[in-house]
Structures are given as structure tokens and as C-alpha cells.
Design a protein around this motif. Structure first.
Motif, short mmCIF file in Angstrom:
data_model
loop_
_atom_site.label_atom_id
_atom_site.label_comp_id
_atom_site.label_asym_id
_atom_site.label_seq_id
_atom_site.Cartn_x
_atom_site.Cartn_y
_atom_site.Cartn_z
N ARG A 278 -3.74 -6.10 4.39
CA ARG A 278 -3.50 -4.51 4.17
C ARG A 278 -4.53 -3.69 4.61
O ARG A 278 -4.43 -2.86 5.49
N ALA B 80 -4.13 -3.70 8.36
CA ALA B 80 -3.04 -2.92 8.74
C ALA B 80 -3.78 -1.38 8.88
O ALA B 80 -3.36 -0.62 9.80
N ILE B 81 -4.56 -1.10 8.00
CA ILE B 81 -5.20 0.40 7.79
C ILE B 81 -5.86 0.74 8.88
O ILE B 81 -5.76 1.66 9.63
N ARG C 265 2.35 -1.97 11.44
CA ARG C 265 3.51 -2.16 10.69
C ARG C 265 3.86 -3.68 10.13
O ARG C 265 4.09 -3.87 8.99
N TRP D 160 1.13 -4.57 7.79
CA TRP D 160 1.38 -4.13 6.08
C TRP D 160 2.72 -4.75 5.56
O TRP D 160 2.35 -5.38 4.56
#
Length: 64
Positions: free
Chosen positions: A2, A5-6, A58, A61
């Protein structure tokens, strides 16, 4: 995953911002200097990079 992803999302937002900046600075590509074809290339490449990075963010995530 994650956190990655950020990071990808922030890179995507950067290219969205830079596309808007490019369009404002060049007057929506009306005022490019002689030999300034890089602006036209950027007008095509920046949105593609933003979409690709957003899609990758996306996917990352959802995977995380």
C-alpha cells in the motif's frame, strides 16, 4: 504494497498537475516558442503517464 500504491498515486497526481501547468504556461499550446515541439510531446505523454501510474496504483492498492 500500500505504501508503494501511495507513491504511485502521488506520481500520477504530479503528472496531472504538470499537464495542467504545461497547458496554462503555453496558453493551451497556442503560445509555444519556435522549436518548442517538446510541449506537444509533453501534452501527449504526461496524461498517458498519469493514467498508467494511476492504474498501477489502483492495482497495487487492491493487492495490498
Amino acid at each position: 504494497m500500500r505504501a508503494f500504491a501511495i507513491l504511485l498515486g502521488l506520481c500520477s497526481a504530479f503528472f496531472v498537475f504538470y499537464e495542467a501547468r504545461l497547458l496554462v504556461v503555453t496558453g493551451f499550446l497556442q503560445h509555444t516558442r519556435a522549436g518548442g515541439q517538446g510541449a506537444y510531446i509533453g501534452a501527449v505523454v504526461f496524461p498517458l503517464l498519469a493514467l498508467a501510474l494511476g492504474w498501477a496504483a489502483r492495482k497495487a492498492w487492491r493487492r495490498g
